[in-house]
Structure formats: structure tokens, C-alpha cells
Write an enzyme that holds these catalytic residues in place. Structure first.
Site, mmCIF file in Angstrom:
data_model
loop_
_atom_site.group_PDB
_atom_site.id
_atom_site.type_symbol
_atom_site.label_atom_id
_atom_site.label_comp_id
_atom_site.label_asym_id
_atom_site.label_seq_id
_atom_site.Cartn_x
_atom_site.Cartn_y
_atom_site.Cartn_z
ATOM 1 N N SER A 161 2.924 1.829 -8.407
ATOM 2 C CA SER A 161 2.795 3.111 -9.162
ATOM 3 C C SER A 161 4.020 3.737 -9.324
ATOM 4 C CB SER A 161 1.755 3.952 -8.213
ATOM 5 O OG SER A 161 0.597 3.470 -7.940
ATOM 6 N N THR A 218 -4.031 -1.605 -3.130
ATOM 7 C CA THR A 218 -3.353 -2.596 -2.388
ATOM 8 C C THR A 218 -3.969 -3.337 -1.142
ATOM 9 O OG1 THR A 218 -1.429 -2.143 -3.709
ATOM 10 C CG2 THR A 218 -1.010 -3.608 -1.787
ATOM 11 N N GLY A 268 0.996 -1.161 -0.012
ATOM 12 C CA GLY A 268 -0.196 0.140 0.116
ATOM 13 C C GLY A 268 0.868 1.214 -0.002
ATOM 14 N N GLY A 320 2.547 2.036 -2.651
ATOM 15 C CA GLY A 320 2.756 2.781 -3.773
ATOM 16 C C GLY A 320 3.938 2.381 -4.556
ATOM 17 N N LYS A 321 4.274 1.117 -4.464
ATOM 18 C CA LYS A 321 5.533 0.400 -5.004
ATOM 19 C C LYS A 321 5.052 0.393 -6.576
ATOM 20 C CE LYS A 321 5.811 -3.681 -3.005
ATOM 21 N NZ LYS A 321 4.937 -3.076 -1.826
ATOM 22 N N ASP A 350 4.542 -9.643 -7.413
ATOM 23 C CA ASP A 350 3.560 -9.477 -6.149
ATOM 24 C C ASP A 350 2.370 -10.032 -6.321
ATOM 25 O OD1 ASP A 350 2.327 -8.508 -3.820
ATOM 26 O OD2 ASP A 350 2.667 -6.329 -4.280
#
Length: 587
Positions: A27, A506, A22, A24-25, A49
Site C-alpha cells: 500500500s 497480506t 501485513g 502495508g508495504k 513479493d
């Protein structure tokens, strides 16, 4: 701390993005991939993931082989499915025993190979195969990985090469080492991958965090773990930094809260490159939105938010009314780190005491414990707070395990056991045993617990009960309190589990996976709780009202695809402390 620009990446072949769920990996990785491709570089982005929304971000279906991304020249993507890889791997190990071992033993093996560690190792196997395939990698200027392996997984893979012999003779049961049983023949492949990760001339590890204490601390821990095994080529990216352009009260509070958190970036990052990305008023899906993330001027061109019908959901107070009618039972919160499980559990405990019930709140959060005990304004003595210290429970559990493994192990075999005990599974098992002892003490009251065990843990313990040993790690019988609690958790009239999420991609996907996990253990969550919603604040700030609008998609997703009952909690500006503050929250 300056804003991240695409020029900060151009000198690196391999980019590994990592961080808590959550933050933002995906994005950040996708925006980087698109921007590099726009510069004429040939780019491959790979996700390993299981909760990845890579397909949603790009708006296209992806497979496990690199394929062109329609709409962006020079960009290729692959979505490796670690769940599928883990299932295949599990079958490969178990199939030879299907006609020779009793069902209880097979169930134990199968559950042992169904945890997060198996998935992560299967994911690592997938991207190691890709990373070391020179025919593929030589085609690209940059390869980006959405989700790097943890230090724990890399340490496991660097252990001495005798897994198979050890596992055949070991009768103590293992969690993380089980997945390694058939991987000894790939030792050279993994060593090559770790060497590539540690090569500063070719690789950069991008640790992604949010401007809040928990994810920054987590990033610091992960970075130190990885540095210990030689991966020092790191940078920190703080995603979602808010700069207000209005006097909206929510905006003022959010900016102040973030700035306070940014003052406490772990000292570890003092000599590492540190950047930020802005909080944007839209979902980061579609190529233009991804390109705008690296454009400082894009935030100045915010589109007007369309008028929409409000989404009406019950409040947490209505959920507590529903629970109160049951008179007694066990209420548990469950969700990934950072979604607010402890605050929700404490608020539910406060609400139940307000309605005249006796409540035992058991928490693993030292701050929650101190604040509630120090707050003496309840006056009714209905609330009892007990604290479980995860560190102490884990150390006690480790000592018990090591005491039981016997004296005839070699140093190498002992190293396997010790590394296995560094798994996140260890903490969950150890804490759950302590929870079970606490619940066993409570009669004719509500017991509120701030972290439920996963379905995987419950099935491991259940398998242990039927197979006369705890297959997780130790020999001997399960504690009586755990035996009694397992059936109770499956009874929907006695136990009420709530899944806590944020209204973002996420956290919603991860909570969905937790729900599937619980259903495997024959447990149906009673409620989903959407926490920290800007949609519920009535904010008029341009960026935050955009965020509120973007949340609608995920609120609807929870309502329509996942939850039978859903409630929602507005974004809170400060840390909720003390009974009176908790009672304000639930009203």
C-alpha cells in the site's frame, strides 16, 4: 514523528520498501508511486513479493515486464513472480540428474530447493536483472521495489565465489546454499545490485512497520542487519497510526495501545528519518484511495458505512468444543509473525483444561510461559506449560552441525555453512526437533504447540528419513521422536493444525500459501482462525467501523476460497495474560 508526505521521496531514484508481512508495504509503495506519477515523474513500481496484492491494489492484470498502468499517466508496473522463477531455477539445477540419481535423492534435492530461501534468491535474481538493465532503468525518474531482500540473502550473495565447487563436494546438505548452486556466473551482477542498494545518492530503503511492538522490533533488526553490509540510507515509516475522533471504547483502547508501542521505537532509529501514515477506514485499493493516503484532509471526509448483514462465524469457544470431543491429540497454530499464534494456542489450552482435559502447552514465547506459570488460579493442575527457547535450541543445533561437518573444510567453506545456519529454516528445524521431544513425552492428553512447522520443513525431514540422512544440514539419523511425530502429523484424527490470520489482504494470502505448503506434505488444516477482528467488536468509531466494513471482504475470502472450517476472534485491547483472562477471551 511527522506524517509522511510525497516530498520526502522526490530526491531518490530507487526506493526499496521492506518489512514484515501485513505491515502495508505494498500500500505504501503503491501510494508513493501514484503520487510521484501525479507530479509528472515517470515511475516504475516492481513487486517481487510472492504474497503481493499489487494487482488488486491497482485493479489491473500485471506481467513480469514493465507496462503502463491504465488510469495513471506516467506510471508503469511489473509483477515479477518469484515462485515461477524459483520453479524454473529448481528444474534447471535438478534436470541434469534425473536419469542418474535414485528417486529418494532427487526428492531430497527438489525439497531442498522448495523453501523460502530459494524463492527469495530467485526474486533477487529477477530484480537484479531489472535493476542493472540500464536500457530500462534510464527511462524512469523513480523505480520502486515492493519488498527488499533481507540481510541474510545479501550476505549469502556476497560470500566468496566458489559455490559450485563447494556444493559438488559437500555432503553435509545445505538449505540456503542449495539455491546458490548455479549462480556463480552472476556474481558481478549481484555485486552491482548491492552497490546500487548501498548508494545513498540514488537509493533509499523504506522500512515499514505497524505501531505495535513486534513489527517495530522486527524493523529494527532488519535495519541493523542491512547496515552491517553497507546499506545505511534508511528511513522508518510507521503505518496505520490511529487518531480517534470518538469516545468509542475500542477506539480509546486502540489509541492508548498504539501510543505505548510508539514510545518503544528501537533506539537504532534515533538518528534516522521517521514518519507515520494514518490508519484509514477503507481498503487501500483504487487510485483515489491511494492518493488520499498522503492527504491529511481526506480522513475528515469519511463516507457513511452502508448497512450490511452480519457475517456469522463460530467463536473460538465452538472450535474448542469441536476439539474437546476428540479426547486427545496435537493442536498446532501456524501463521506469519504478528497474527497472534501464541495467544490463540494459550487460549485453546485454557479452554481444553476448562473442559476437563489434561493439556501440555509448549510455547516459544517467554512472556506466555511466565504469565501462565505465575498464574496459579486454575486450581485443577490440568495444565502443564513447557517453554522452548528458540535461541538456545538454535545454538545447540548449530554446535551439533559444526561438530559434524569435519575438519577438512577450508575457511571459505566453513563461512558458507555458518551463513547457511543464519537462515530462518535453521530456527524452524531446531525448534521442531525440541517440539518433537516434548510431544513424545505426552500420553493420553492434548498437546498444544504455538508454532507448527511448515510443509517444507516436514517434507525435508521426511526426505531425510527415506534417504538415510538429514538433507537439511547434518549427517546421521533423524531423532526417533521426529520419526514418530511425522506420521502422527499426517493423521487428521490425531493432529489438528489451525492457520491463524488477520482479516487483511497480506496475512490471508500468506496463510493461503502456508496451506498449500502443508498440503504438499499431505496435511490438511483443520481450522482457519481469523484473529483481531474489528468487525466483531461492534465499534461505532468512524474510522474503526470503516475498518470493520473493509474486513468483510477478507472474512468472505477465507470462508469461500480457503477454509473448510473458520472461527473468528474479536480485536483485543490488551495483551492476554493469565488463565482467567484467557478463559474470558474464549467465552
Amino acid at each position: 514523528m511527522k506524517q509522511l508526505m510525497i516530498g520526502d521521496f522526490v530526491d531518490t531514484n530507487y526506493l526499496f520498501f521492506t518489512g514484515k508481512g501485513g505491515v502495508g508495504k505494498t500500500s505504501a509503495a503503491c501510494a508513493t508511486a501514484v503520487s510521484l506519477a501525479d507530479q509528472g515523474k515517470k515511475v516504475l513500481i516492481v513487486s517481487t513479493d510472492p504474497a503481493s496484492n499489487l494487482q488488486d491494489v491497482f485493479g489491473t492484470t500485471l506481467a513480469n515486464k514493465p507496462a503502463p498502468v491504465p488510469g495513471v499517466k506516467n506510471l508503469y508496473a511489473a509483477n515479477l513472480d518469484p515462485e515461477e522463477a524459483a520453479a524454473s531455477y529448481r528444474n534447471k539445477i535438478i534436470d541434469p540428474y534425473r536419469n542418474t540419481l535414485p528417486k529418494a535423492a532427487l526428492d531430497s534435492m527438489e525439497e531442498q530447493l522448495s523453501g523460502a530461501c530459494t524463492v527469495e534468491i530467485a526474486a533477487f535474481d529477477e530484480f537484479s536483472t531489472l535493476l542493472t538493465d540500464e536500457d530500462t532503468t534510464s527511462e524512469f525518474d523513480h523505480i520502486l521495489f515492493d519488498t527488499a531482500p533481507t540481510g541474510h540473502t545479501l550476505r549469502l550473495l556476497q560470500l566468496p565465489n566458489a559455490w559450485s565447487d563447494f556444493l559438488e563436494t559437500n555432503d553435509n546438505g545445505v538449505s540456503c546454499l542449495g539455491p546458490l548452486a548455479g549462480l556463480a556466473d552472476k556474481k558481478a551482477l549481484y555485486q552491482k545490485t548491492v552497490e546500487a542498494l548501498a548508494n545513498p545518492e540514488r537509493t533509499k530503503l523504506v522500512l515499514v512497520a505497524r505501531p505495535d511492538d513486534s513489527t517495530l522490533i522486527e524493523a529494527g533488526k532488519a535495519a541493523e542487519e542491512l547496515e552491517e553490509i553497507g546499506i545505511r540510507n534508511q528511513m522508518l515509516v510507521v503505518n496505520g497510526v490511529f487518531e480517534r475522533s470518538s469516545d468509542d471504547q475500542t477506539a480509546i483502547q486502540l489509541e492508548a495501545m498504539q501510543q505505548e508501542a510508539l514510545q518503544s521505537i528501537p533506539a537504532y532509529f534515533g538518528d534516522k528519518p521517521t514518519y507515520h501514515l494514518p490508519l484509514v477506514p477503507y481498503n487501500l485499493t483504487g487510485f483515489q484511495a491511494l492518493r488520499d493516503l498522503f492527504d491529511p484532509e481526506a480522513l475528515e471526509m469519511i463516507e457513511e458505512i452502508p448497512e450490511t448483514e452480519p457475517i456469522k462465524l463460530p467463536s473460538i469457544s465452538e472450535m474448542i468444543d469441536d476439539l474437546s470431543a476428540k479426547k486427545q491429540g496435537v493442536f498446532m497454530t501456524m501463521g506469519k509473525g504478528g497474527v497472534g499464534k501464541t495467544t490463540v494456542a494459550a487460549a485453546v489450552a485454557a479452554g481444553l483444561t476448562d473442559r476437563g482435559h489434561r493439556v501440555l502447552l509448549t510455547t516459544t514465547d517467554p512472556a506466555a510461559h511466565v504469565d501462565l506459570v505465575m498464574d496459579s488460579d486454575s486450581g485443577d493442575n490440568l495444565l502443564t506449560v513447557s517453554r522452548i527457547d528458540p535461541k538456545k535450541e538454535v545454538e545447540k543445533y548449530k554446535a551439533q552441525v559444526l561438530e559434524n561437518v569435519g575438519e577438512d573444510l577450508t575457511e571459505e567453506e566453513l563461512a558458507y555453512i555458518k551463513e547457511d545456519l543464519e537462515s530462518p529454516c535453521t530456527e524452524e528445524i531446531a525448534v521442531f526437533r525440541a517440539f518433537a521431544e516434548t510431544v513424545d513425552q505426552a500420553k493420553d492428553a492434548f498437546v498444544v504447540i504455538d508454532t507448527a512447522p511448515t510443509g517444507h520443513t516436514l517434507l525435508l525431514l521426511d526426505a531425510a528419513q527415506s534417504y538415510h540422512r538429514e538433507v537439511e544440514r547434518t549427517q546421521g539419523d533423524l531423532p526417533e521422536s521426529v520419526k514418530q511425530l511425522l506420521p502422527r502429523l499426517r493423521n487428521p484424527e490425531e493432529t489438528f493444525i489451525s492457520l491463524v490470520t488477520l482479516p487483511e489482504a497480506t496475512p490471508v494470502y500468506e496463510a493461503g500459501r502456508l496451506q498449500e505448503d502443508l498440503r504438499r506434505a499431505q496435511i490438511e488444516p483443520a481450522w482457519w482462525i481469523i484473529n483481531q477482528s474489528y468487525h466483531e467488536t461492534g465499534t461505532t468509531d468512524p474510522i474503526l467501523s470503516g475498518r470493520a466494513h473493509a474486513e468483510r471482504k477478507w472474512i468472505r475470502e477465507v470462508q469461500e476460497s480457503y477454509s473448510r472450517k473458520t472461527c473468528i476472534i474479536p480485536w483485543q485491547a490488551d495483551k492476554v495474560k493469565g488463565l482467567e483472562r484467557l478463559k474470558t477471551l474464549i467465552k
